[in-house]
Design an enzyme around this catalytic site. Structure first.
Site, PDB file in Angstrom:
ATOM      1  N   ASP A  74       0.888  -1.157   0.000  1.00 21.84           N
ATOM      2  CA  ASP A  74       0.000   0.000   0.000  1.00 21.84           C
ATOM      3  C   ASP A  74       0.926   1.207   0.000  1.00 21.84           C
ATOM      4  O   ASP A  74       1.650   1.437   0.982  1.00 21.84           O
ATOM      5  CB  ASP A  74      -0.885  -0.018   1.238  1.00 21.84           C
ATOM      6  CG  ASP A  74      -1.793   1.199   1.349  1.00 21.84           C
ATOM      7  OD1 ASP A  74      -1.600   2.161   0.571  1.00 21.84           O
ATOM      8  OD2 ASP A  74      -2.679   1.210   2.215  1.00 21.84           O
ATOM      9  N   ASN A 101       3.173   3.310 -10.600  1.00 18.92           N
ATOM     10  CA  ASN A 101       1.926   3.230 -11.349  1.00 18.92           C
ATOM     11  C   ASN A 101       0.691   3.340 -10.458  1.00 18.92           C
ATOM     12  O   ASN A 101      -0.369   3.759 -10.911  1.00 18.92           O
ATOM     13  CB  ASN A 101       1.881   1.911 -12.129  1.00 18.92           C
ATOM     14  CG  ASN A 101       0.523   1.634 -12.737  1.00 18.92           C
ATOM     15  OD1 ASN A 101       0.107   2.297 -13.687  1.00 18.92           O
ATOM     16  ND2 ASN A 101      -0.196   0.675 -12.167  1.00 18.92           N
ATOM     17  N   SER A 152       1.717   9.300 -14.929  1.00 20.38           N
ATOM     18  CA  SER A 152       0.918  10.475 -14.615  1.00 20.38           C
ATOM     19  C   SER A 152      -0.417  10.374 -15.352  1.00 20.38           C
ATOM     20  O   SER A 152      -1.038   9.323 -15.386  1.00 20.38           O
ATOM     21  CB  SER A 152       1.685  11.734 -15.008  1.00 20.38           C
ATOM     22  OG  SER A 152       0.942  12.891 -14.723  1.00 20.38           O
ATOM     23  N   TYR A 166      -7.601  15.178  -8.173  1.00 28.27           N
ATOM     24  CA  TYR A 166      -6.805  14.238  -8.974  1.00 28.27           C
ATOM     25  C   TYR A 166      -5.778  15.003  -9.804  1.00 28.27           C
ATOM     26  O   TYR A 166      -4.596  14.645  -9.837  1.00 28.27           O
ATOM     27  CB  TYR A 166      -7.728  13.430  -9.873  1.00 28.27           C
ATOM     28  CG  TYR A 166      -7.007  12.468 -10.792  1.00 28.27           C
ATOM     29  CD1 TYR A 166      -6.341  11.359 -10.284  1.00 28.27           C
ATOM     30  CD2 TYR A 166      -6.993  12.672 -12.172  1.00 28.27           C
ATOM     31  CE1 TYR A 166      -5.678  10.471 -11.119  1.00 28.27           C
ATOM     32  CE2 TYR A 166      -6.344  11.802 -13.019  1.00 28.27           C
ATOM     33  CZ  TYR A 166      -5.685  10.693 -12.488  1.00 28.27           C
ATOM     34  OH  TYR A 166      -5.023   9.830 -13.319  1.00 28.27           O
ATOM     35  N   LYS A 170      -1.541  14.974  -9.722  1.00 27.37           N
ATOM     36  CA  LYS A 170      -0.712  14.693 -10.898  1.00 27.37           C
ATOM     37  C   LYS A 170       0.155  15.898 -11.272  1.00 27.37           C
ATOM     38  O   LYS A 170       1.297  15.733 -11.714  1.00 27.37           O
ATOM     39  CB  LYS A 170      -1.600  14.279 -12.082  1.00 27.37           C
ATOM     40  CG  LYS A 170      -2.307  12.940 -11.882  1.00 27.37           C
ATOM     41  CD  LYS A 170      -1.315  11.811 -11.654  1.00 27.37           C
ATOM     42  CE  LYS A 170      -2.003  10.460 -11.569  1.00 27.37           C
ATOM     43  NZ  LYS A 170      -1.039   9.355 -11.331  1.00 27.37           N
TER      44      LYS A 170
END
Length: 326
Positions: A74, A101, A152, A166, A170
């Site tokens: 995790d 990833n 990304s 989100y 990124k």
């Protein structure tokens, strides 16, 4: 396009030395496709990771041996991050290639995100990957080589409504990766950002909603139309896409095989398009154009605001044009 420009830099895998590859987020999507690719590629020693609850799926799909292992990770857990790196260092001596990833995505307007949701979004998409990078840098610096590949998103180039947190995660990852590119280059360590856009997969079904966002989507309040417009819009764009998770996984493998790969690597057609739009179209024109392309955007919040209506689109652009000469 990547192979067209960088084929001459592809490195034939070395027979005597097998680089150690650590891949996060392998339970589904791009991560699972990467696991399948590297499972059959005997020129690498590979560790694929996923959360504890997803390990059973991976162990049913792959057999562990002296060059392929499966570990629980995790990325928000400092203990698990350290355990994975220590295990690989003990087992194979180092980590030569890190593929960050793992990630999650919230669909929620800024007003509906709680502090807890924001923390989890950033912990998974930014803080976790950066802590893993800090753990492997000394190993790569000692060996004088290495690659750090951060997956990304096109949302790290251009933000979308209902995806602010989100995009923020990124954007943060991309900014840090750009700084890392400068910092690690003297040590022979490459840093690359893979930027997928819309992918033909079921990943949009895994998008998380804050509690307020769930209530809004099924209710009738200021942001309800935002959610009911964007969810099917994104699903439709993903369905139209010809890029699969396996296509992106192959691109990641190509980047790993490339000597001195570039920092930014768009992974889908829309990512390529936005990559150049962002650089060559002035923001004062780009954002109004993208806003006009949103589904049913003129109905968004119209019953919950006292703002004056927008002028017709042609009149709007004429006003913008004339202001250039004022």
């Amino acid at each position: 396009m990547y192979r067209f420009f960088y084929w001459h830099k592809f490195r034939t895998p070395e027979r005597e030395y097998k680089p150690v590859v650590l891949i996060t987020g392998c339970a589904s999507g791009i991560g699972l496709s990467l696991a399948k690719l590297f499972y059959i590629d005997k020129s690498y020693r590979v560790c694929v990771t996923a959360r504890e609850e997803s390990l059973g799926k991976l162990r049913r799909s792959f057999a562990e041996d002296d060059r392929f292992c499966i570990l629980a990770l995790d990325v928000t857990s400092s203990e698990q991050r350290e355990n994975v790196v220590k295990t690989l260092t003990s087992k194979w001596g180092s980590v030569d290639i890190l593929v960050n990833n793992a990630g999650i995505s919230y669909r929620s307007v800024v007003e509906h995100m709680s502090a807890k949701d924001e923390e989890l979004q950033m912990a998974t998409n930014y803080h976790g990957p950066m802590e893993l990078i800090r753990l492997v840098i000394p190993l790569m610096r000692h060996s004088g080589r290495g690659k750090i590949i951060n997956v990304s998103s096109v949302s790290g180039m251009l933000a979308m409504p209902t995806m602010a947190s989100y995009s923020a995660s990124k954007y943060a990852l991309e900014g840090a990766s750009e700084a890392l590119w400068y910092e690690l280059r003297p040590f022979g360590i490459n840093v690359s950002m893979i930027q997928p856009g819309f992918i033909k997969s079921e990943s949009f079904k895994n998008v998380r909603y804050s509690e307020a966002a769930k209530e809004s989507e099924s209710g009738d309040e200021a942001y309800s139309e935002f959610y009911r417009s964007m969810s099917p819009f994104v699903a439709e764009l993903m369905d139209y896409s010809r890029t699969t998770p396996n296509n992106v996984a192959v691109l990641v493998r190509d980047v790993i095989r490339t000597q001195n790969p570039p920092l930014w690597v768009p992974a889908t057609f829309d990512a390529e398009l936005f990559y150049y739009l962002r650089r060559f179209v002035p923001r004062r024109f780009l954002h109004p154009f993208l806003y006009a392309c949103l589904p049913r955007v003129r109905k968004w919040g119209h019953r919950f605001s006292h703002r004056r209506p927008d002028p017709p689109l042609l009149k709007y652009w004429w006003i913008k044009f004339t202001r250039l000469f004022q």
